[in-house]
Design a protein around this motif. Structure first.
Motif, PDB file in Angstrom:
ATOM      1  N   ARG A  93       2.661  -4.040 -65.121  1.00 36.33           N
ATOM      2  CA  ARG A  93       1.672  -3.238 -64.399  1.00 36.33           C
ATOM      3  C   ARG A  93       2.351  -2.055 -63.709  1.00 36.33           C
ATOM      4  NH1 ARG A  93      -0.036  -2.606 -59.755  1.00 36.33           N
ATOM      5  NH2 ARG A  93       1.107  -4.263 -58.716  1.00 36.33           N
ATOM      6  N   ARG A 122      -7.841 -16.042 -79.211  1.00 38.92           N
ATOM      7  CA  ARG A 122      -7.137 -14.760 -79.271  1.00 38.92           C
ATOM      8  C   ARG A 122      -8.093 -13.609 -79.041  1.00 38.92           C
ATOM      9  NH1 ARG A 122      -4.366 -16.983 -83.938  1.00 38.92           N
ATOM     10  NH2 ARG A 122      -5.849 -15.823 -85.171  1.00 38.92           N
ATOM     11  N   GLN A 159      -7.212 -10.827 -68.074  1.00 40.35           N
ATOM     12  CA  GLN A 159      -6.445 -12.008 -68.465  1.00 40.35           C
ATOM     13  C   GLN A 159      -6.751 -13.182 -67.539  1.00 40.35           C
ATOM     14  OE1 GLN A 159      -4.343 -12.070 -71.509  1.00 40.35           O
ATOM     15  NE2 GLN A 159      -5.930 -10.507 -71.628  1.00 40.35           N
ATOM     16  N   PRO A 211       0.576 -19.411 -77.427  1.00 48.05           N
ATOM     17  CA  PRO A 211       0.782 -18.443 -76.346  1.00 48.05           C
ATOM     18  C   PRO A 211      -0.493 -17.943 -75.682  1.00 48.05           C
ATOM     19  CG  PRO A 211       1.382 -17.516 -78.496  1.00 48.05           C
ATOM     20  CD  PRO A 211       1.139 -18.965 -78.704  1.00 48.05           C
ATOM     21  N   TRP A 212      -1.648 -18.088 -76.314  1.00 40.43           N
ATOM     22  CA  TRP A 212      -2.869 -17.562 -75.696  1.00 40.43           C
ATOM     23  C   TRP A 212      -3.495 -18.567 -74.729  1.00 40.43           C
ATOM     24  CZ3 TRP A 212      -1.766 -17.288 -80.926  1.00 40.43           C
ATOM     25  CH2 TRP A 212      -2.147 -18.396 -81.695  1.00 40.43           C
ATOM     26  N   GLN A 258      -8.533 -13.283 -75.481  1.00 41.21           N
ATOM     27  CA  GLN A 258      -7.347 -12.697 -74.856  1.00 41.21           C
ATOM     28  C   GLN A 258      -7.299 -11.180 -75.071  1.00 41.21           C
ATOM     29  OE1 GLN A 258      -3.400 -13.641 -76.358  1.00 41.21           O
ATOM     30  NE2 GLN A 258      -2.598 -13.375 -74.296  1.00 41.21           N
ATOM     31  N   HIS A 259      -7.597 -10.745 -76.289  1.00 39.09           N
ATOM     32  CA  HIS A 259      -7.466  -9.319 -76.595  1.00 39.09           C
ATOM     33  C   HIS A 259      -8.540  -8.474 -75.922  1.00 39.09           C
ATOM     34  CE1 HIS A 259      -4.965 -10.205 -80.445  1.00 39.09           C
ATOM     35  NE2 HIS A 259      -4.394 -10.594 -79.327  1.00 39.09           N
ATOM     36  N   GLY A 286       0.046 -11.262 -76.527  1.00 39.52           N
ATOM     37  CA  GLY A 286      -1.375 -10.949 -76.712  1.00 39.52           C
ATOM     38  C   GLY A 286      -2.008 -10.060 -75.661  1.00 39.52           C
ATOM     39  N   SER A 287      -1.437  -9.981 -74.468  1.00 46.26           N
ATOM     40  CA  SER A 287      -2.111  -9.241 -73.398  1.00 46.26           C
ATOM     41  C   SER A 287      -2.317  -7.782 -73.798  1.00 46.26           C
ATOM     42  CB  SER A 287      -1.274  -9.287 -72.120  1.00 46.26           C
ATOM     43  OG  SER A 287      -1.095 -10.625 -71.733  1.00 46.26           O
ATOM     44  N   PRO A 288      -3.423  -7.192 -73.348  1.00 45.96           N
ATOM     45  CA  PRO A 288      -3.744  -5.831 -73.802  1.00 45.96           C
ATOM     46  C   PRO A 288      -2.699  -4.789 -73.411  1.00 45.96           C
ATOM     47  CG  PRO A 288      -5.566  -6.769 -72.498  1.00 45.96           C
ATOM     48  CD  PRO A 288      -4.463  -7.770 -72.498  1.00 45.96           C
ATOM     49  N   GLU A 331       3.217   0.616 -66.187  1.00 48.63           N
ATOM     50  CA  GLU A 331       2.027   1.404 -66.554  1.00 48.63           C
ATOM     51  C   GLU A 331       1.642   2.388 -65.456  1.00 48.63           C
ATOM     52  OE1 GLU A 331      -0.596  -2.090 -67.903  1.00 48.63           O
ATOM     53  OE2 GLU A 331      -1.313  -0.320 -68.982  1.00 48.63           O
ATOM     54  N   ASP A 376       7.126 -17.483 -80.271  1.00 43.30           N
ATOM     55  CA  ASP A 376       5.994 -18.177 -79.651  1.00 43.30           C
ATOM     56  C   ASP A 376       5.679 -17.612 -78.262  1.00 43.30           C
ATOM     57  OD1 ASP A 376       8.212 -19.127 -78.348  1.00 43.30           O
ATOM     58  OD2 ASP A 376       7.671 -21.247 -78.507  1.00 43.30           O
ATOM     59  N   LYS A 384      -1.230  -6.538 -83.753  1.00 42.92           N
ATOM     60  CA  LYS A 384      -0.368  -5.452 -83.284  1.00 42.92           C
ATOM     61  C   LYS A 384       0.822  -5.351 -84.232  1.00 42.92           C
ATOM     62  CE  LYS A 384      -1.446  -6.684 -78.536  1.00 42.92           C
ATOM     63  NZ  LYS A 384      -1.000  -6.990 -77.171  1.00 42.92           N
ATOM     64  N   ARG A 406      -1.107 -11.524 -87.890  1.00 39.88           N
ATOM     65  CA  ARG A 406      -2.468 -12.051 -87.891  1.00 39.88           C
ATOM     66  C   ARG A 406      -2.883 -12.435 -86.468  1.00 39.88           C
ATOM     67  NH1 ARG A 406      -1.793 -16.092 -91.548  1.00 39.88           N
ATOM     68  NH2 ARG A 406      -1.869 -17.665 -89.911  1.00 39.88           N
ATOM     69  N   HIS A 407      -1.970 -13.067 -85.748  1.00 38.66           N
ATOM     70  CA  HIS A 407      -2.318 -13.551 -84.414  1.00 38.66           C
ATOM     71  C   HIS A 407      -2.598 -12.431 -83.432  1.00 38.66           C
ATOM     72  CE1 HIS A 407      -0.218 -17.677 -84.984  1.00 38.66           C
ATOM     73  NE2 HIS A 407      -1.320 -17.537 -85.669  1.00 38.66           N
ATOM     74  N   HIS A 408      -1.746 -11.430 -83.429  1.00 42.70           N
ATOM     75  CA  HIS A 408      -1.820 -10.480 -82.329  1.00 42.70           C
ATOM     76  C   HIS A 408      -2.507  -9.166 -82.687  1.00 42.70           C
ATOM     77  CE1 HIS A 408       0.410 -13.221 -79.927  1.00 42.70           C
ATOM     78  NE2 HIS A 408       1.456 -13.195 -80.716  1.00 42.70           N
ATOM     79  N   ASP A 425       4.113 -14.925 -75.530  1.00 44.55           N
ATOM     80  CA  ASP A 425       2.757 -14.384 -75.519  1.00 44.55           C
ATOM     81  C   ASP A 425       2.754 -12.862 -75.548  1.00 44.55           C
ATOM     82  OD1 ASP A 425       0.177 -13.817 -75.294  1.00 44.55           O
ATOM     83  OD2 ASP A 425      -0.077 -14.556 -73.255  1.00 44.55           O
ATOM     84  N   GLU A 452       4.340 -14.669 -64.263  1.00 47.43           N
ATOM     85  CA  GLU A 452       3.415 -13.747 -63.603  1.00 47.43           C
ATOM     86  C   GLU A 452       4.177 -12.581 -62.983  1.00 47.43           C
ATOM     87  OE1 GLU A 452       4.058 -16.720 -62.311  1.00 47.43           O
ATOM     88  OE2 GLU A 452       3.924 -16.723 -60.126  1.00 47.43           O
ATOM     89  N   ARG A 501      -1.925   4.245 -65.017  1.00 46.71           N
ATOM     90  CA  ARG A 501      -2.325   3.065 -65.781  1.00 46.71           C
ATOM     91  C   ARG A 501      -3.795   3.139 -66.173  1.00 46.71           C
ATOM     92  NH1 ARG A 501      -3.597  -2.067 -62.519  1.00 46.71           N
ATOM     93  NH2 ARG A 501      -4.371  -3.505 -64.101  1.00 46.71           N
TER      94      ARG A 501
END
Lengths: 475, 445
Positions: B231, A263, A272, A295-296, A266-267, B254-256, B234, B250, B280, B276-278, B252, B224, A40
């Motif tokens: 994790r 956002r 997090q 969602p963020w 978040q990115h 967004g997490s890396p 990964e 809707d 990705k 636009r939001h993410h 999420d 969670e 990771r």
């Protein structure tokens, strides 16, 4: 290397490197690192700390061997490698706080966390050691385990150091940060960490009124600031991100701007951390909560005067509710800052009995250490010890006391500001309940017998009482 | 070892320790290193009870490996192997290349066009064969399928078969519908073990993608818990494959640690705000199935599904196919595979052909607000009209001469207009459903 470099789990691994100091390194030098644990990769930004010093600051979340490699547009900082061993956490280190289930929180090691927050917006900004020590002592002696605090100054302040370089209103150099300012904040984050207190960092606020020029920055300036803050402070496990205080009072920004900034955080946040945004109110008229279902957002950071709405917020959005501002105990000329300790305690009980969490604040006009919400200092009000009492009561409650109510194992009926002579309740069939009469104000718990089914419990006929029913079998 | 092992870049290296699992107390892990790069692979036990370790080398050169185990015969065993150039047709694993596109590891552009056949590999042999035949002749570059605890051997064969066909295999690790035991219902210890076995075993195949969970809101595991599953994936994934989950628009994303979105939404236009939001790539892996099942999501007409695919693609996203007929004598494709009986697949082949001749890395341009448009400005434009029967379209393009093609996406015809166009111009259209326009710079090859 002589010995192995060791860092405890959820502690901070930090490395310092020498690099270029000419030009504007904040802007011109990019430094990032890829930390590897097994396969990771966690990518973080490093930051410039002035005087040709660059730092990587990283929080490892798994015990074992970690290695890293840097990348940078400055050759002196590119391709640097290192490793360390992440060890078991020390007993008081429970890791960062995360949302648990739907409406609650816990530390990464599974320990329950119930936010009992307070607010000291600019307690670190005057850089007066005596006052800051007072604040830390007051916090240490209180039940508070979260502090809301700002990074940027208000228009009325003349702090010795600012987040940006410069001291002339309207002429800060927003391309350069002031490392000494951040170093001071970091010392205080360490102090809070030692006390087991979370730092709900308020990243923007609308109180500058064009004075310093920090609440009307461009999107590029905002994100440039956020990126530095994330690289510098994000590794502290007690940090939460509050994108703004009273976001809707900032007329320079739209919802779309806040969406973007949330956002962005978040990115760029490898950990997090908890992330929310706090609204303003026109008291008794309107309160424009951000759309927390986006969602963020991790939890609902609410300002409202009415804790009775807690249930409706929980029903409309499946995230924890933290009413971070519900008016402050005090006696100043503003409505939001002159309710009694009794009233604030009452609101705490109302919010928590409904399944939410409530935050404290205090602002008295003429007390030696000044208004707590702005400067910290000492606590003078009547509510802190009652909030400590409530915290003990809630720590004895099941982790999800609303679910427990549905299951019939634990019921907490807060009876409010009235003076009923008795309380009638229909308990689930076939279970005996041990009942306690709790006086939220006097801070007493009095056994009130064992009851079952439909029952009537006589009361002393005064406000601020609660009844706690615990199923006998679950004791 | 006498001869040094050789494996091609992004090929499968397998170490067989010739020690039965029964004799090994605890786990075995092997560290693989080349230069400053280090990877680790955990052992898994195959159906024959043998202890195996796999790896997918991503760099050419001489690699070394070292085993770590509590078993004295295994611990500190070491060796090396040589990783040579990738063979023909091997472009490596697919990766995200920017906020909207995918590429193979060797840089070759990849335009995903997926289908879903969640349990095809668990069907009887004749149906499995039919599925592979169908896929070989179809337009799809990716198949989504659900893993089932205890059936990883069959899943592995499926991944291998798809690799032969050059098709990506998206493995849904926690899949609620795959039949058998739902992994989400395993206890914590068991599901961690399951993730470890699954990922360690399959990460060596370059065509693997991970969909960690389908519909996270529907399981009993809280949010969670899913972060924890990501994790673990990964940690075990020495191949660093694509990683997402499948959820509502809707949810999420967004997490890396999430590389791209995999959305369930009957409205593919959500691609625009989600992009636009993410920041990705946005994949709509569940916009409904062509079919006739008695629920709205599984009874789309082929016209509707093809329209969604074109609309989504022209918004810069990726839309997956699914088929679910119940009255045509076959089990639904999107569960059991077999043969496609619908009419959308040939149209998707046509769409894929159009995209195959387009420049890579086209981008959605919201300026054309009334018809979704992908473009390489001054080079190439692909504009889709879907349900709107425009009589004409007007353009004002950068200097240059352009060819204009009128595409009937349903009937799969392309009509190139006479001559070239430049500056401000107007194109007449036949006022029919499902049309698209393609504009190509004339003086380019």
């Amino acid at each position: 290397m002589a010995g192995r470099l060791e860092v405890e789990r959820w502690g901070i691994f930090e490395r310092e490197f020498a690099g270029p100091s000419d030009g504007n390194p904040f802007k011109e030098v990019r430094l990032s690192a890829r930390f590897q644990y097994r396969n990771r990769i966690v990518e973080i930004d490093g930051f410039y700390d002035g005087d040709g010093t660059y730092r990587l600051r990283f929080m490892p979340d798994q015990p074992g061997e970690w290695r890293f490699v840097t990348s940078s547009n400055a050759p002196a900082l590119d391709g640097l490698r290192g490793e360390f061993v992440c060890t078991a956490p020390t007993p008081t280190n429970h890791g960062p706080v995360k949302v648990a289930g739907t409406y609650h929180f816990r530390y990464a090691d599974g320990t329950r966390y119930l936010p009992f927050g307070t607010t000291c917006y600019h307690w670190t900004h005057a850089m007066e050691e005596t006052q800051e020590r007072l604040t830390l002592e007051a916090l240490a002696g209180s039940a508070f385990n979260k502090v809301r605090m700002c990074l940027l100054p208000t228009g009325g302040m003349t702090p010795p150091l600012l987040a940006f370089e410069g001291d002339t209103p309207g002429q800060l150099d927003k391309t350069r940060f002031n490392p000494a300012f951040f170093a001071h904040v970091e010392r205080r984050l360490d102090d809070l960490l030692a006390l087991g207190i979370e730092a709900d960092l308020i990243l923007f606020h609308p109180y500058d009124k064009g004075h310093w020029g920090v609440d009307n920055m461009t999107r590029e300036e905002d994100t440039y600031f956020l990126r530095y803050v994330l690289a510098r402070l994000g590794a502290y496990r007690n940090v939460w991100w509050s994108l703004s205080n009273e976001y809707d009072f900032n007329t320079f920004k739209s919802i779309e701007d806040w969406d973007h900034l949330l956002r962005f955080v978040q990115h760029h946040d490898p950990y997090q951390r908890l992330r929310s945004i706090h609204n303003g109110t026109k008291m008794y008229l309107s309160s424009h909560l951000y759309d927390f279902t986006k969602p963020w957002i991790t939890h609902q950071s609410v300002q409202h005067w009415d804790a009775a709405l807690t249930e409706s917020w929980l029903a409309s959005c499946a995230k924890p509710v933290v009413i971070d501002e519900i008016s402050y105990e005090g006696d100043i000329t503003r409505r939001w800052g002159n309710i009694t300790g009794q009233e604030l305690t009452h609101r705490f009980w109302q919010g928590m009995a409904a399944g939410g969490y409530v935050g404290h604040g205090e602002c008295f006009a003429d007390r030696p250490s000044g208004p707590w919400i702005s400067k910290g200092g000492e606590l003078y009000g009547d509510s802190p010890e009652r909030i400590a009492f409530l915290r003990r009561i809630m720590e004895e409650a099941p982790a999800d006391w609303i679910e427990a109510r549905r299951l019939g194992t634990y019921l907490l009926d807060y009876l409010g500001a009235g003076q009923q002579a008795y309380h009638e309740v229909e308990l689930p069939d076939g279970v005996d309940y041990h009942v306690d009469l709790i006086d939220a104000w006097e801070m007493t718990v009095t056994p009130a017998g064992t009851h079952s089914g439909r029952c009537r419990i006589d009361l002393p006929g005064r406000p601020y009482l609660a009844l706690r029913f615990r199923a006998a079998s679950s004791l | 070892m006498t001869d040094i092992a050789r494996v091609e870049r992004w090929g499968v290296l397998e170490l067989d320790f010739e020690v039965p699992q029964a004799e090994v107390d605890g786990d075995l892990q092997v560290t693989f290193a080349i230069g400053d790069s280090v990877f680790v692979s955990e052992s898994f036990v195959d159906e024959a009870g043998a202890l195996r370790v796999r790896f997918m080398p991503g760099l050419e050169g001489t690699w070394t490996w070292t085993a770590h185990s509590d078993h004295a015969d295994l611990d500190d065993r070491s060796g090396e192997f040589v990783c040579g150039p990738a063979g023909d047709g091997n472009h490596g694993p697919v990766q995200v290349s920017d906020d909207a596109h995918f590429r193979y590891a060797d840089g070759t552009p990849h335009h995903p066009l997926g289908t879903t056949a969640t349990s095809w590999y668990l069907a009887e042999a004749s149906v499995r064969k039919a599925t592979l035949r169908t896929l070989a002749g179809g337009p799809f570059t990716k198949v989504r399928m659900g893993a089932v605890p205890g059936r990883l051997g069959e899943l592995e064969s499926a991944v291998r078969d798809l690799a032969e066909l050059g098709i990506e295999a998206e493995v849904i690790i926690f899949h609620p519908y795959a039949g058998g035991e739902s992994p989400a219902s395993l206890g914590e210890e068991a599901w961690r073990r399951y993730v470890k076995e699954l990922v360690s075993r399959l990460a060596a195949f370059r065509n693997v993608w991970w969909c960690v969970v389908s519909e996270p809101g529907l399981g009993s595991t809280p949010a969670e818990g899913w972060a924890e599953a990501f994790r673990l994936v990964e940690e075990y994934d020495y191949g660093r494959h694509l990683r997402t989950f499948h959820g509502r628009s809707d949810a999420d994303f967004g997490s890396p640690w999430i590389t791209h979105t995999s959305v369930r939404s009957d409205e593919v236009r959500v691609i625009t705000p989600l992009s636009r939001h993410h920041g990705k790539p946005v994949m709509v892996d569940g916009c409904g199935a062509e079919g006739d099942r008695p629920d709205p999501a599984s009874s789309l007409t082929p016209e509707e599904l093809v329209m969604k695919a074109w609309e989504g693609v022209c918004r810069g996203g990726y839309v997956s196919h699914a088929e679910s007929y119940v009255t045509r004598g076959l089990a639904p494709w999107s569960i059991h595979g077999g043969e496609l009986v619908g009419e959308s697949a040939p149209r998707l082949s046509y769409l894929r052909e159009v995209l195959a001749t387009a420049p890579a890395d086209l981008r959605y341009n919201p300026f054309y607000y009334d018809a979704s448009t992908l473009e390489a400005p001054g080079e190439y434009y692909l504009q889709y009209f879907g349900p709107h029967r425009f009589p004409e379209r007007r353009f004002e393009l950068p200097p240059g001469d352009y060819h204009v093609d009128v595409i009937d996406t349903w009937n799969m015809t392309t009509h190139t207009l006479e001559g070239t166009f430049s500056g401000e111009f107007r194109v007449e259209l036949p006022r029919q459903l499902y049309y698209a326009l393609r504009i190509r710079r004339a003086d380019r090859a």
